[in-house]
Design an enzyme around this catalytic site. Structure first.
Site, PDB file in Angstrom:
ATOM      1  N   ASP A  29      54.475  71.606  59.538  1.00  0.00           N
ATOM      2  CA  ASP A  29      54.794  72.936  57.738  1.00  0.00           C
ATOM      3  C   ASP A  29      54.294  71.321  56.667  1.00  0.00           C
ATOM      4  O   ASP A  29      53.508  71.404  56.243  1.00  0.00           O
ATOM      5  CB  ASP A  29      56.436  72.295  57.917  1.00  0.00           C
ATOM      6  CG  ASP A  29      56.601  73.677  58.808  1.00  0.00           C
ATOM      7  OD1 ASP A  29      56.062  74.748  59.111  1.00  0.00           O
ATOM      8  OD2 ASP A  29      58.720  73.584  58.088  1.00  0.00           O
ATOM      9  N   VAL A  31      51.388  69.815  57.406  1.00  0.00           N
ATOM     10  CA  VAL A  31      49.785  70.010  57.196  1.00  0.00           C
ATOM     11  C   VAL A  31      49.479  71.277  56.514  1.00  0.00           C
ATOM     12  O   VAL A  31      48.715  71.348  55.795  1.00  0.00           O
ATOM     13  CB  VAL A  31      49.568  70.291  58.640  1.00  0.00           C
ATOM     14  CG1 VAL A  31      47.923  70.772  58.911  1.00  0.00           C
ATOM     15  CG2 VAL A  31      49.583  68.818  59.406  1.00  0.00           C
ATOM     16  N   THR A  32      50.574  72.628  56.821  1.00  0.00           N
ATOM     17  CA  THR A  32      50.236  73.260  56.063  1.00  0.00           C
ATOM     18  C   THR A  32      50.448  73.583  54.225  1.00  0.00           C
ATOM     19  O   THR A  32      49.465  73.968  53.878  1.00  0.00           O
ATOM     20  CB  THR A  32      51.527  74.935  56.258  1.00  0.00           C
ATOM     21  OG1 THR A  32      51.488  74.818  57.756  1.00  0.00           O
ATOM     22  CG2 THR A  32      50.819  75.463  55.859  1.00  0.00           C
ATOM     23  N   ASP A  66      44.696  75.435  58.350  1.00  0.00           N
ATOM     24  CA  ASP A  66      44.891  76.591  58.669  1.00  0.00           C
ATOM     25  C   ASP A  66      45.341  76.916  60.058  1.00  0.00           C
ATOM     26  O   ASP A  66      45.806  77.648  61.028  1.00  0.00           O
ATOM     27  CB  ASP A  66      44.935  77.665  58.160  1.00  0.00           C
ATOM     28  CG  ASP A  66      45.288  79.228  58.023  1.00  0.00           C
ATOM     29  OD1 ASP A  66      46.881  79.504  58.236  1.00  0.00           O
ATOM     30  OD2 ASP A  66      44.565  79.877  58.485  1.00  0.00           O
ATOM     31  N   GLY A  70      48.827  75.936  62.967  1.00  0.00           N
ATOM     32  CA  GLY A  70      49.241  76.444  64.460  1.00  0.00           C
ATOM     33  C   GLY A  70      49.139  75.570  65.813  1.00  0.00           C
ATOM     34  O   GLY A  70      49.772  76.194  66.551  1.00  0.00           O
ATOM     35  N   SER A  80      57.630  78.823  65.133  1.00  0.00           N
ATOM     36  CA  SER A  80      59.005  80.030  64.554  1.00  0.00           C
ATOM     37  C   SER A  80      58.330  80.957  63.556  1.00  0.00           C
ATOM     38  O   SER A  80      57.235  81.113  63.465  1.00  0.00           O
ATOM     39  CB  SER A  80      59.892  78.079  63.723  1.00  0.00           C
ATOM     40  OG  SER A  80      59.385  77.948  62.381  1.00  0.00           O
ATOM     41  N   ASP A  87      52.767  79.902  56.839  1.00  0.00           N
ATOM     42  CA  ASP A  87      51.422  79.445  56.433  1.00  0.00           C
ATOM     43  C   ASP A  87      50.466  80.796  56.376  1.00  0.00           C
ATOM     44  O   ASP A  87      50.064  81.092  55.282  1.00  0.00           O
ATOM     45  CB  ASP A  87      51.870  79.773  58.086  1.00  0.00           C
ATOM     46  CG  ASP A  87      49.769  79.802  58.286  1.00  0.00           C
ATOM     47  OD1 ASP A  87      48.743  78.482  58.221  1.00  0.00           O
ATOM     48  OD2 ASP A  87      49.112  80.509  58.832  1.00  0.00           O
ATOM     49  N   ASP A  91      48.809  80.894  52.914  1.00  0.00           N
ATOM     50  CA  ASP A  91      47.266  81.545  52.524  1.00  0.00           C
ATOM     51  C   ASP A  91      46.896  82.102  51.414  1.00  0.00           C
ATOM     52  O   ASP A  91      46.153  81.964  50.549  1.00  0.00           O
ATOM     53  CB  ASP A  91      47.710  82.438  54.083  1.00  0.00           C
ATOM     54  CG  ASP A  91      47.356  81.209  55.215  1.00  0.00           C
ATOM     55  OD1 ASP A  91      46.789  80.121  54.897  1.00  0.00           O
ATOM     56  OD2 ASP A  91      46.963  82.174  56.045  1.00  0.00           O
TER      57      ASP A  91
END
Length: 260
Positions: A29, A31-32, A66, A70, A80, A87, A91
């Protein structure tokens, strides 16, 4: 198309980096969120100023998040619904910032209202293309079509063209025309993709409705047959009851005869 081939390649390439981040205690999360923040900052700082080369470099560095987030989730076994939702949502934010940055440039120093409108159309159509698939799936349809230009294609076409167009600032002549061409391609491709998905959802919904109607009709026939069986069973029960009553009357008559 790029999702099918390029994603698998970059996933293999970025797997060691994803493992490194996990060992350092970084969450998918995080990193997102960091990746999205970097894309938004790069797009809205550099693009409205016409600095397309450096803007593209910054965005490219962050856009790979992105794939990394994942990958990290799969390696850690913590995939999850929340991660997928976060994500997908971010985006849309990143895409809006990129095409919004183009629109701001053409609305300002770029001084081209037509290309500003095209950039806004790319922004809006990209959001709607994603929405059609998500909405179709939410009502139980497979939406078994990807379309001509998905998110990966929109980003690659736009960012490659923007990066090359940015070389105009370094003295490369005539190359700045690539960005307008790319925006027109993305706009047209997004419109085609939207049409493909709408047609697919319409076909799949009609097939699902027809299948449901057939199922309801078959269920109705089964219910009618069951009602007939119940009615027949009721008739047999009534007949047995009448038979028992008649037998009781006969027994009573015999009793009366014997008494007399």
């Amino acid at each position: 198309m790029l999702n099918k081939y390029a994603r698998a390649f970059f996933t293999r390439v970025l797997t060691p980096f994803a493992a490194f981040l996990l060992r350092r205690g970084v969450s998918p999360d995080a990193v997102t969120l960091i990746g999205t923040a970097g894309v938004v900052a790069g797009a809205l700082y550099f693009f409205p100023r016409g600095e397309f080369f450096w803007g593209t470099i910054v965005i490219t560095l962050f856009v790979f998040s992105d794939l990394v987030d994942g990958n990290m989730a799969r390696q850690a076994g913590i995939s999850s619904r929340w991660g997928a939702f976060l994500d997908s949502t971010l985006d849309r934010v990143a895409d809006g910032a990129i095409f919004g940055g183009f629109a701001l440039w053409y609305a300002g120093k770029g001084d081209d209202n037509v290309l500003c409108a095209v950039a806004i159309f790319c922004l809006a159509s990209g959001q709607v293309v994603s929405y059609t698939k998500a909405r179709g799936e939410s009502i139980g349809l497979p939406v078994a079509v990807n379309g001509l230009i998905e998110r990966a294609e929109r980003l690659v076409i736009s960012l490659v063209a923007a990066g090359l167009a940015g070389l105009h600032a370094f003295g490369v002549p005539g190359i700045d025309v690539l960005l307008p061409i790319a925006l027109w391609i993305v706009a047209a491709g997004s419109l085609v993709t939207l049409g493909q998905r709408v047609v697919t959802v319409r076909r799949e919904s009609a097939e699902a409705d027809a299948a449901a109607a057939e199922g309801n009709a078959a269920q109705g026939d089964q219910d009618a047959a069951q009602d007939d069986q119940d009615a027949a069973q009721g008739d047999r029960t009534a007949a047995r009851s009448n038979g028992n009553t008649a037998q009781g009357s006969e027994s009573a008559a015999r009793g009366s005869e014997a008494a007399s």
